[in-house]
Design a protein around this motif. Structure first.
Motif, short mmCIF file in Angstrom:
data_model
loop_
_atom_site.label_atom_id
_atom_site.label_comp_id
_atom_site.label_asym_id
_atom_site.label_seq_id
_atom_site.Cartn_x
_atom_site.Cartn_y
_atom_site.Cartn_z
N THR A 182 0.67 -1.20 -0.01
CA THR A 182 0.05 0.16 -0.03
C THR A 182 0.93 1.29 -0.05
OG1 THR A 182 -1.64 -1.03 1.16
CG2 THR A 182 -1.74 1.20 1.21
N LEU A 183 2.06 1.37 0.84
CA LEU A 183 2.90 2.34 0.83
C LEU A 183 3.62 2.56 -0.37
CD1 LEU A 183 4.27 2.09 4.64
CD2 LEU A 183 2.60 3.91 3.91
N SER A 184 4.03 1.54 -1.07
CA SER A 184 4.55 1.58 -2.21
C SER A 184 4.02 1.81 -3.71
CB SER A 184 5.54 0.41 -2.17
OG SER A 184 5.09 -0.79 -2.31
N SER A 185 2.95 1.43 -3.48
CA SER A 185 1.94 1.96 -4.60
C SER A 185 2.30 3.24 -5.62
CB SER A 185 0.42 1.55 -4.52
OG SER A 185 -0.30 1.67 -5.77
N THR A 186 2.25 3.09 -6.59
CA THR A 186 2.50 4.51 -7.21
C THR A 186 0.99 5.22 -7.91
OG1 THR A 186 2.69 3.23 -9.42
CG2 THR A 186 4.55 3.80 -8.30
N ARG A 187 -0.01 4.45 -7.42
CA ARG A 187 -1.44 4.86 -7.66
C ARG A 187 -2.07 5.17 -6.40
NH1 ARG A 187 -0.48 1.88 -12.38
NH2 ARG A 187 -0.49 -0.09 -11.12
N PRO A 188 -3.36 5.67 -6.37
CA PRO A 188 -4.15 5.48 -5.06
C PRO A 188 -4.13 4.14 -4.88
CG PRO A 188 -5.03 7.10 -6.70
CD PRO A 188 -4.05 6.49 -7.30
N TRP B 248 13.49 -10.31 3.32
CA TRP B 248 13.33 -10.36 5.02
C TRP B 248 14.21 -8.96 5.25
CZ3 TRP B 248 10.50 -10.65 8.72
CH2 TRP B 248 10.94 -10.82 9.88
N GLU B 249 13.68 -7.95 5.86
CA GLU B 249 14.43 -6.70 6.18
C GLU B 249 13.78 -6.48 7.52
OE1 GLU B 249 15.77 -3.15 3.44
OE2 GLU B 249 13.53 -3.02 3.93
N PRO B 250 14.38 -6.96 8.52
CA PRO B 250 14.03 -6.72 10.02
C PRO B 250 13.63 -5.29 10.33
CG PRO B 250 15.80 -8.14 9.66
CD PRO B 250 15.70 -7.56 8.61
N ASP B 251 14.46 -4.33 10.20
CA ASP B 251 14.16 -3.03 10.52
C ASP B 251 13.05 -2.30 9.99
OD1 ASP B 251 16.62 -3.06 11.93
OD2 ASP B 251 17.89 -1.95 10.70
N ASN C 64 13.02 5.57 2.21
CA ASN C 64 12.83 5.64 1.05
C ASN C 64 13.74 4.76 0.12
OD1 ASN C 64 14.97 7.13 1.48
ND2 ASN C 64 14.57 8.56 0.07
N LYS C 65 14.75 4.12 0.60
CA LYS C 65 15.34 3.40 -0.18
C LYS C 65 15.54 1.75 0.44
CE LYS C 65 19.18 6.56 -1.34
NZ LYS C 65 20.45 7.06 -1.37
N SER C 66 14.32 1.47 1.30
CA SER C 66 14.16 0.30 1.39
C SER C 66 13.84 -0.81 0.61
CB SER C 66 12.87 0.19 2.55
OG SER C 66 12.37 -0.98 2.78
N ALA C 67 14.68 -1.76 0.69
CA ALA C 67 14.56 -3.17 -0.09
C ALA C 67 13.15 -3.71 -0.14
CB ALA C 67 15.83 -4.08 0.06
N LEU C 68 12.63 -3.84 1.08
CA LEU C 68 11.38 -4.24 1.14
C LEU C 68 10.22 -3.56 0.37
CD1 LEU C 68 9.11 -6.23 2.50
CD2 LEU C 68 9.08 -4.77 4.61
N LEU C 69 10.36 -2.11 0.59
CA LEU C 69 9.26 -1.39 -0.14
C LEU C 69 9.70 -1.29 -1.52
CD1 LEU C 69 8.83 1.84 2.37
CD2 LEU C 69 7.47 -0.34 2.06
#
Length: 296
Positions: A22-28, A218-221, A237-242
């Motif tokens: 949801t956070l990484s979507s480029t649309r609504p 798997w990115e624990p932080d 903003n550079k998270s591998a997970l996002l």
């Protein structure tokens, strides 16, 4: 755009994965926390800043008063997670005892989410929680089955461990049968792999006899931050997970488009089409108020 439902056989990171997408979507985008066992975003990501006066349970109350009330309540019970209002969350139940009240409301809620996707251009991510079975079928109270029936894709979230695979293996056949009999077809079912363990995607696919449609690192932080148990990472903003979640959404959208095209052929099994009531469709107007165009 797409309606994606995430489920698991046991806690496997469904809510964290749904929030990351949801956070990484480029649309609504909209995250609907529809786990009948209760939601965790309220106490976790939102740090108890949202009261029980907001959330999923109130939509069941509104639905009984009519579809127009449901549309109004749906918009009123969303929580913004960015300043523009392009990313929103419907917080889940505060008490599992509330789940029976939603059983008759799931079909109407599925319609609302379909309208948001097809007419509003939203990426809708449904956190459907842990699956529960009854006599080999999805439990009608403890699983929001109508939301799975109407989704473009249903993703079984598993970790890359033998234990997670062993638990998930018992859920694949009931899910296939459910989507074949009441949903849009068994080909809507796939795996979202959390790379927390030694098993590789091809091993997971072979074990479950399902395609691994995407994998999240798997990115624990970052996972701890999304779960509300850790601080905001310095380079969120550079998270591998996002970043992987954004890529995964692209894969899901492409897969959903291919399924739609395939269903247009006469030989294909058509998806069940239920026209949205005008009152339900009116939710778009209410949601559009105050929302900023993400292209601006």
């Amino acid at each position: 755009m797409t309606v994606i439902a995430l489920v698991s056989a046991k806690s496997s990171g469904v809510t964290t994965s749904a929030l990351a997408m949801t956070l990484s979507s480029t649309r609504p985008s909209l995250l609907a926390e529809c786990d009948p066992a209760g939601g965790t975003l309220r106490a976790g990501f939102f740090q108890a800043q949202i009261t029980a006066g907001t959330g999923l349970y109130h939509l069941a109350v509104a639905e009984r008063a009519g579809e127009d009330n449901l549309a109004q309540a749906f918009a009123d019970h969303l929580v913004r997670i960015d300043a523009s209002g392009n990313r929103q969350v419907l917080p889940g139940l505060t008490d599992p005892a509330q789940a029976p009240a939603l059983e008759r409301s799931w079909p109407a809620l599925a319609q609302v989410m379909r309208v948001l996707s097809d007419e509003g251009g939203y990426d809708v991510v449904i956190d459907a929680g842990r699956l529960a079975l009854e006599s080999g079928r999805l439990h009608t109270t403890l699983t929001p089955a109508p939301l799975l029936h109407g989704a473009d894709l249903v993703l079984l979230v598993v970790r890359a461990t033998d234990q997670s695979l062993a638990l998930a293996r018992h859920m694949t056949e009931p899910l296939r049968n459910e989507l074949t009999d009441r949903g849009t077809g068994a080909d809507a079912l796939g795996v979202l792999l959390i790379e927390d363990g030694p098993r590789r995607p091809h091993e997971v696919s072979e074990a479950l006899r399902l395609p691994v449609m995407a994998a999240l690192p798997w990115e624990p932080d970052t996972a701890a931050y999304l779960a509300g148990t850790g601080r905001t990472p310095r380079k969120l903003n550079k998270s591998a997970l996002l970043s992987s979640a954004r890529t995964a959404l692209g894969h899901f959208q492409a897969a959903a488009s291919r399924r739609t095209l395939h269903q247009q052929y006469p030989s294909a099994r058509p998806a069940p089409a239920v026209p949205a009531a005008p009152q339900v469709a009116g939710v778009l107007q209410r949601l559009g108020q105050g929302r900023v165009d993400p292209r601006v």
